[in-house]
Motif scaffolding. Structure first.
Motif, PDB file in Angstrom:
ATOM      1  N   ARG A   1      47.351  37.170  47.075  1.00 40.17           N
ATOM      2  CA  ARG A   1      47.240  36.846  48.501  1.00 40.17           C
ATOM      3  C   ARG A   1      46.528  35.527  48.654  1.00 40.17           C
ATOM      4  O   ARG A   1      45.763  35.119  47.795  1.00 40.17           O
ATOM      5  CB  ARG A   1      46.397  37.910  49.231  1.00 40.17           C
ATOM      6  CG  ARG A   1      47.037  39.245  49.277  1.00 40.17           C
ATOM      7  CD  ARG A   1      46.248  40.161  50.197  1.00 40.17           C
ATOM      8  NE  ARG A   1      46.538  41.550  49.816  1.00 40.17           N
ATOM      9  CZ  ARG A   1      45.798  42.581  50.152  1.00 40.17           C
ATOM     10  NH1 ARG A   1      44.709  42.401  50.871  1.00 40.17           N
ATOM     11  NH2 ARG A   1      46.117  43.797  49.776  1.00 40.17           N
ATOM     12  N   LYS A   2      46.769  34.907  49.771  1.00 41.94           N
ATOM     13  CA  LYS A   2      46.065  33.676  50.104  1.00 41.94           C
ATOM     14  C   LYS A   2      44.599  34.034  50.373  1.00 41.94           C
ATOM     15  O   LYS A   2      44.299  35.065  50.967  1.00 41.94           O
ATOM     16  CB  LYS A   2      46.706  33.105  51.370  1.00 41.94           C
ATOM     17  CG  LYS A   2      46.250  31.720  51.769  1.00 41.94           C
ATOM     18  CD  LYS A   2      46.931  31.360  53.111  1.00 41.94           C
ATOM     19  CE  LYS A   2      46.514  29.985  53.600  1.00 41.94           C
ATOM     20  NZ  LYS A   2      47.118  28.904  52.801  1.00 41.94           N
ATOM     21  N   GLN A   3      43.694  33.190  49.905  1.00 38.22           N
ATOM     22  CA  GLN A   3      42.279  33.404  50.202  1.00 38.22           C
ATOM     23  C   GLN A   3      41.735  32.124  50.824  1.00 38.22           C
ATOM     24  O   GLN A   3      41.681  31.074  50.185  1.00 38.22           O
ATOM     25  CB  GLN A   3      41.520  33.728  48.904  1.00 38.22           C
ATOM     26  CG  GLN A   3      39.996  33.701  49.017  1.00 38.22           C
ATOM     27  CD  GLN A   3      39.431  34.931  49.718  1.00 38.22           C
ATOM     28  OE1 GLN A   3      40.114  35.962  49.818  1.00 38.22           O
ATOM     29  NE2 GLN A   3      38.208  34.824  50.205  1.00 38.22           N
ATOM     30  N   LEU A   4      41.366  32.223  52.091  1.00 40.29           N
ATOM     31  CA  LEU A   4      40.778  31.070  52.773  1.00 40.29           C
ATOM     32  C   LEU A   4      39.278  31.093  52.541  1.00 40.29           C
ATOM     33  O   LEU A   4      38.622  32.093  52.819  1.00 40.29           O
ATOM     34  CB  LEU A   4      41.047  31.157  54.276  1.00 40.29           C
ATOM     35  CG  LEU A   4      42.447  30.737  54.727  1.00 40.29           C
ATOM     36  CD1 LEU A   4      42.625  31.022  56.204  1.00 40.29           C
ATOM     37  CD2 LEU A   4      42.640  29.241  54.434  1.00 40.29           C
TER      38      LEU A   4
ATOM     39  N   ASP B   1      48.638  31.144  43.143  1.00 43.63           N
ATOM     40  CA  ASP B   1      47.774  30.232  42.379  1.00 43.63           C
ATOM     41  C   ASP B   1      47.090  30.979  41.239  1.00 43.63           C
ATOM     42  O   ASP B   1      46.815  32.176  41.340  1.00 43.63           O
ATOM     43  CB  ASP B   1      46.669  29.652  43.279  1.00 43.63           C
ATOM     44  CG  ASP B   1      47.192  28.532  44.178  1.00 43.63           C
ATOM     45  OD1 ASP B   1      48.399  28.238  44.084  1.00 43.63           O
ATOM     46  OD2 ASP B   1      46.403  27.988  44.971  1.00 43.63           O
TER      47      ASP B   1
ATOM     48  N   THR C   1      43.732  40.562  43.389  1.00 43.18           N
ATOM     49  CA  THR C   1      43.897  40.769  44.822  1.00 43.18           C
ATOM     50  C   THR C   1      42.523  40.828  45.467  1.00 43.18           C
ATOM     51  O   THR C   1      41.706  41.680  45.097  1.00 43.18           O
ATOM     52  CB  THR C   1      44.639  42.098  45.093  1.00 43.18           C
ATOM     53  OG1 THR C   1      45.880  42.070  44.384  1.00 43.18           O
ATOM     54  CG2 THR C   1      44.898  42.291  46.574  1.00 43.18           C
TER      55      THR C   1
ATOM     56  N   GLY D   1      39.922  27.189  49.430  1.00 39.45           N
ATOM     57  CA  GLY D   1      40.629  28.435  49.191  1.00 39.45           C
ATOM     58  C   GLY D   1      41.782  28.289  48.210  1.00 39.45           C
ATOM     59  O   GLY D   1      42.020  27.218  47.657  1.00 39.45           O
ATOM     60  N   VAL D   2      42.462  29.385  47.972  1.00 41.64           N
ATOM     61  CA  VAL D   2      43.584  29.373  47.032  1.00 41.64           C
ATOM     62  C   VAL D   2      44.773  30.047  47.688  1.00 41.64           C
ATOM     63  O   VAL D   2      44.616  30.911  48.549  1.00 41.64           O
ATOM     64  CB  VAL D   2      43.237  30.115  45.722  1.00 41.64           C
ATOM     65  CG1 VAL D   2      42.285  29.301  44.882  1.00 41.64           C
ATOM     66  CG2 VAL D   2      42.671  31.483  45.987  1.00 41.64           C
ATOM     67  N   ASN D   3      45.950  29.657  47.276  1.00 39.29           N
ATOM     68  CA  ASN D   3      47.166  30.223  47.822  1.00 39.29           C
ATOM     69  C   ASN D   3      47.649  31.405  46.993  1.00 39.29           C
ATOM     70  O   ASN D   3      47.302  31.529  45.816  1.00 39.29           O
ATOM     71  CB  ASN D   3      48.268  29.165  47.858  1.00 39.29           C
ATOM     72  CG  ASN D   3      48.077  28.227  49.031  1.00 39.29           C
ATOM     73  OD1 ASN D   3      47.808  28.679  50.151  1.00 39.29           O
ATOM     74  ND2 ASN D   3      48.178  26.933  48.766  1.00 39.29           N
ATOM     75  N   SER D   4      48.454  32.231  47.610  1.00 36.59           N
ATOM     76  CA  SER D   4      49.125  33.299  46.892  1.00 36.59           C
ATOM     77  C   SER D   4      49.947  32.664  45.762  1.00 36.59           C
ATOM     78  O   SER D   4      50.644  31.676  45.975  1.00 36.59           O
ATOM     79  CB  SER D   4      50.021  34.051  47.869  1.00 36.59           C
ATOM     80  OG  SER D   4      50.831  34.946  47.173  1.00 36.59           O
TER      81      SER D   4
END
Lengths: 644, 644
Positions: free
Chosen positions: B339-342, B397, B365, B392-395
């Motif tokens: 998942r994306k993590q902002l 990554d 996750t 953050g990182v993208n789904s």
């Protein structure tokens, strides 16, 4: 000393897997194969213990709707109309109640407005310019844990955060497995305690310390009984007393003498059932398994490496079983063997290895010391299991190694092979202190070190090879042995070589000319010191067959010094520091240069960089210079850059 | 509750690296930056302690030439002539002395002949048929350790075998670093101890348990003071008392209320130097660093996740420094984010993640719970550090994760995503007990589970999606969502759905028709229960906008039950077991089928195989059947084989 006639011969060794089955059956026979019952301990004492049952939440957490922010608790319905242009006023303590983070919401409130989003209008109202959604900034009851929810499974080793979770949902105690209780009985007439000075023939008893510490680190508790001499009645009394303390397991720690080993089996047979006497595992053969009075008994071999491995192979799984844990599995890494390892065909062979990462490969080198050498375990980086019937492994084969150290520590380490110098310990200590990097060294002689470099099996090599024709050191050897590998030759130190003799020089040795009339202890072929001796003998016209003991080879300066100290020989060549270490006298022969040969590809290795820094560090050089027999005048100097 | 006007606003958060420098400087200012002094402890108490100085061998081991075998000590020279055809006789007790393993050689002997290689001729002589080389089967003095040799470096954490080596070369005590002593003061008027039943607004204090256990596991020792309410004088008195106990560090553990947080800073400022108030790290912001009376003081945030991470980030390196160890480095593994993590741009973000190995990839996750949720740490498989300014990182990554569990444990685990069922806990418990395999589950609704399967992000998915046209479950959804992936649909259980209501059903709800007049709590879009509700509403001709609370979405049955239990809504749809768990009443709506959807590629995963075994295991099925609201009539049945 025992009479020869009393000796028993061992029963035939049985395979490891069969011995493990026998142990399993023995436990079933005495009703000891299940996990131990629970005891209830306060959470404060529960770290590292193992849950005996699942832990369910007794209470939800939070156990009420809590404000998640500092601000005002409101009913969202009262805020719906608020906009930038048409702010809404809420009456303080009626429509809006100040709440801190964690405070319970008042009965009619269902949302919190952050303090930053509020303008005070006067002492009795607040003004807001945006609506708030229901349950915004509220930690709803049960957000963390809902009553009856599973918090921890059974057979779980409790960590710090687990203590918090249990406390948070209503527990202040927890049911954990009782700790397995092991009685250790050291046996052997030759054994004395660590606080005494042993006579010849006496041995310090320390296997109980090692096994007790192993067992405690695996989650058990222990009691170490007093040392029992090899007398049947005393041994029987000791075992009976131990069983009376109601342990889960009795360990009889044999001394390493034959007497100790045999009495253990006899005593177990006398008191109960002797089930296994000898297991085909190396090191460790004379493992004994039995039961007496519903108590399992394991006889542990006396050699320290065998004893410690018996702990890992037999006792650790037992402790885990009693704690309700699965059989412990040790993670392994793949490594390339640097030497051939012959294993006895019928044995499960556990090989202590040093492990280094050179380039992209883990390299494993068998330490190759006997079961009596506990430092082989202290220095081992890991353990390789070579299964029964595999007939050993060849140099270059891939094996799997269970690491004894953190893999990061191993990856940072520098492996130096070649000639040994006692001051490598000093270098290692500085390297550890200032860089947290270990220096691993293997003594294979100067020539052996160059061969290791050629094979890509070391980061650097210590070398002091005299070139008879030039009088210089190492350079011509590097040119010859590292034909295709760029490398640098950098000096560690000049050091004084000479003849190590006993205190007072009882043989009256004045120079190498005296070697014709005394006994000598030599270094192995390929050692720089051996090259030096051969050169000096040739200069003096002394044929090697006139030197008594020329064929007695040792692998390090220290081993040479020890051989002289104990009277095996009158003298041997070595560095002055080795003589000083053993409080011996020294007849100087001359100074030589000891260099590190470092392939270019390893010059950027962080550990090699650190060593090069130390060789140019004044504090280190000063300390090295202060050791008699060392001169740092060229320490850190690049003597030669090899660019083939 | 505090008055609003007394509140302080926080100082600006400073970056983590700057806070660490400030801490370092604070330690220097109060003379606390060096490793702690040594104390001498018996070897018996030294396991896990850290050496304060190098340990050198005091005595060689063996300290005499010892026989390495059971046999006869001889002088090798006496054996030179022995051959098969011309045996040699040696006089017993003169030329050949019986020795056990470990016994000292008599003065003139220099080799041992194994007992097996000797023929007795008579009571006074032995006969041999082969010569023996000097020093054969002899453990020479110093073979293991030579006096003055380095045994252990300084700053080494003592292991069981190290105890043996030290004892073996003449030590019975060892100089180790004194344990860093930390005083913990829990502060906050809202805090109560774990053995009390908290009122609303009261919070169980357990951060002291977690931090104390962390510190002890890192090698320190601790004392936990009594809880101090938010009163300036009492806090000052508590800190002064704590400093009087001469700790190396005082921790003030704030409660999670604003009051607790602000008093800590004030008190430190009052007694000494407040140096840091707020660090840009998430979770954890309100970290406080100061000194008073030559003692470092750290103010630890009250939220439990923040508190535990403050322990790892700030306190663990401090303990290591005082023990002379290098900064602890946590090994990490690469993992793909699902998942994306902002992350807030200016913060160092520490993200708790679950980790599973699906196919060849580790998948991470984010758990995505607040700092108040300690179970997020209990359930986390690891921690990912997302540095400041990385946004953050993208789904998809790759990130690096520090694992909280053994990697083997993670590799064996089964990851199920999709619909939640309370009985997955029961399945997990059986799986752990019988197979030592964990079931990790993420509740994303039935539809979310199928999407996860399609993306290769789960081993299986729990699903109970009703097909309105066929009346069957899941199959048409699998056909639609797993277009290209072969898979099987296998039943976990039939289960009873209904309306969860408070005890005694105060709103008098009889059926779904009553939803028009009551408040409801819904499940999220894509949840099987939401599909079921929408179907039932359509059947009854009830428009969704006539259902009050239709927009209030929760993600699990338990969350729905908790919302009803606490009066947020009058009812919500869920399984009977959720109502039972919270001791609530239940208005049945009907039975439905809950299946596992398992892609063919995961059917041979050891954990999936184990689950399939359990679904056909009578003991497990019987236990599941016994829970009200479950029917196992088709448990384990393959409903559909999807072969696109």
């Amino acid at each position: 000393m025992m009479q020869i006639d009393e000796r028993n011969t061992y029963l035939t060794d049985i395979p490891l897997s069969e011995a493990q089955q026998q142990l399993h059956k023995a436990l079933q026979d005495v009703n000891k194969s299940a996990a131990l019952p629970a005891e209830v301990v306060p959470l404060r004492d529960a770290l590292g213990r193992v849950t005996a049952a699942p832990v369910w939440a007794k209470r939800s957490a939070p156990h009420y709707h809590a404000s998640a922010m500092d601000g005002y608790a409101v009913n969202a319905a009262d805020t719906l109309e608020a906009t930038e242009t048409r702010p809404v006023q809420l009456t303080l303590n009626e429509q809006a109640v100040g709440v801190n983070t964690g405070a319970p919401l008042p009965p009619d409130a269902n949302a919190v407005i952050m303090i930053e989003h509020v303008q005070h209008t006067d002492a009795s109202t607040i003004e807001i310019t945006a609506p708030v959604a229901p349950w915004h900034h509220v930690r709803m009851m049960g957000e963390d844990m809902v009553a009856t929810e599973l918090i921890l499974p059974a057979n779980h080793t409790i960590r710090p955060v687990d203590l918090g979770a249990m406390a948070g949902c209503g527990h202040h105690t927890v049911a954990v497995r009782r700790k397995p209780f092991v009685m250790l009985i050291p046996t052997g007439s030759e054994l004395v305690t660590a606080d005494t000075a042993p006579e010849p023939g006496q041995i310090i008893e320390y296997n109980s310390l090692v096994l007790s510490a192993q067992i405690e680190s695996w989650g058990g508790k222990t009691h170490i009984a007093e040392i029992v001499p090899d007398e049947r009645e005393k041994l029987i009394a000791a075992v009976e007393w131990a069983i009376d303390q109601q342990p889960d397991l009795v360990l009889m720690l044999s001394g390493s003498s034959a007497g100790s080993k045999d009495f253990t089996a006899g005593v177990i047979g006398n008191l109960g059932d002797l089930r296994v006497h000898g297991v085909a595992v190396r090191p460790g053969h004379p493992v004994i398994i039995g039961t007496a009075q519903q108590t399992p008994i394991i006889g542990v071999p006396g050699y320290p490496v065998s004893a410690a491995l018996t702990g890992e192979i037999f006792i650790r799984p037992l402790i885990a079983q009693w704690l309700g844990q699965r059989k412990p599995t040790a993670p392994t890494v793949p490594a390339k063997m640097t030497r051939k390892q012959l294993s006895p065909t019928g044995d499960d062979d556990y090989v202590r290895v040093t492990v280094a990462k050179v380039g992209d490969n883990y390299l494993a080198t068998p330490i190759g010391k006997g079961a009596g050498v506990i430092t082989s375990l202290v220095r081992a980086d890991g353990l390789a299991h070579i299964p029964r019937f595999s007939e050993g492994v060849n140099s270059g084969d891939e094996i799997r190694v269970q690491l004894y150290r953190d893999s990061g520590e191993i990856e940072r380490a520098v492996l130096t092979m070649g000639s040994h110098d006692p001051m490598l310990d000093l270098l290692n200590q500085h390297l550890m202190d200032a860089y947290d990097i270990r220096l691993t060294s293997a003594s294979v002689g100067s020539m052996g070190g160059l061969v290791a470099l050629r094979r890509g099996e070391a980061h650097m090599a210590g070398s002091h090879l005299l070139d008879e024709t030039t009088g210089d050191y190492n350079i011509s050897y590097v040119q010859h042995h590292l034909k295709k590998q760029p490398a640098q030759v950098i000096t560690f130190a000049h050091r004084e070589q000479g003849l190590i003799v006993r205190k007072g020089n009882p043989a009256g040795i004045k120079s190498l000319d005296d070697l014709r009339r005394t006994s000598y202890v030599n270094r192995q072929r390929g050692a720089g010191t051996r090259v030096l001796l051969d050169y000096e003998l040739k200069q003096r016209g002394i044929p090697t067959d006139e030197v008594g003991g020329y064929d007695h080879e040792e692998y390090t300066h220290m081993a040479v010094a020890a051989a002289v100290a104990t009277g095996i020989a009158d003298c041997g060549m070595g560095v002055r520091s080795a003589a000083i270490a053993l409080n011996m006298d020294f007849v100087p022969v001359g100074w030589e240069r000891y260099d590190f040969v470092i392939p270019e590809q390893h010059l950027q290795h962080p550990g090699v960089l650190a060593i090069l820094e130390l060789l140019n560090n004044d504090v280190f050089k000063h300390e090295l210079m202060n050791y008699p027999g060392y001169d740092t005048k060229e320490t850190g100097t690049i003597q030669y850059v090899h660019q083939p």
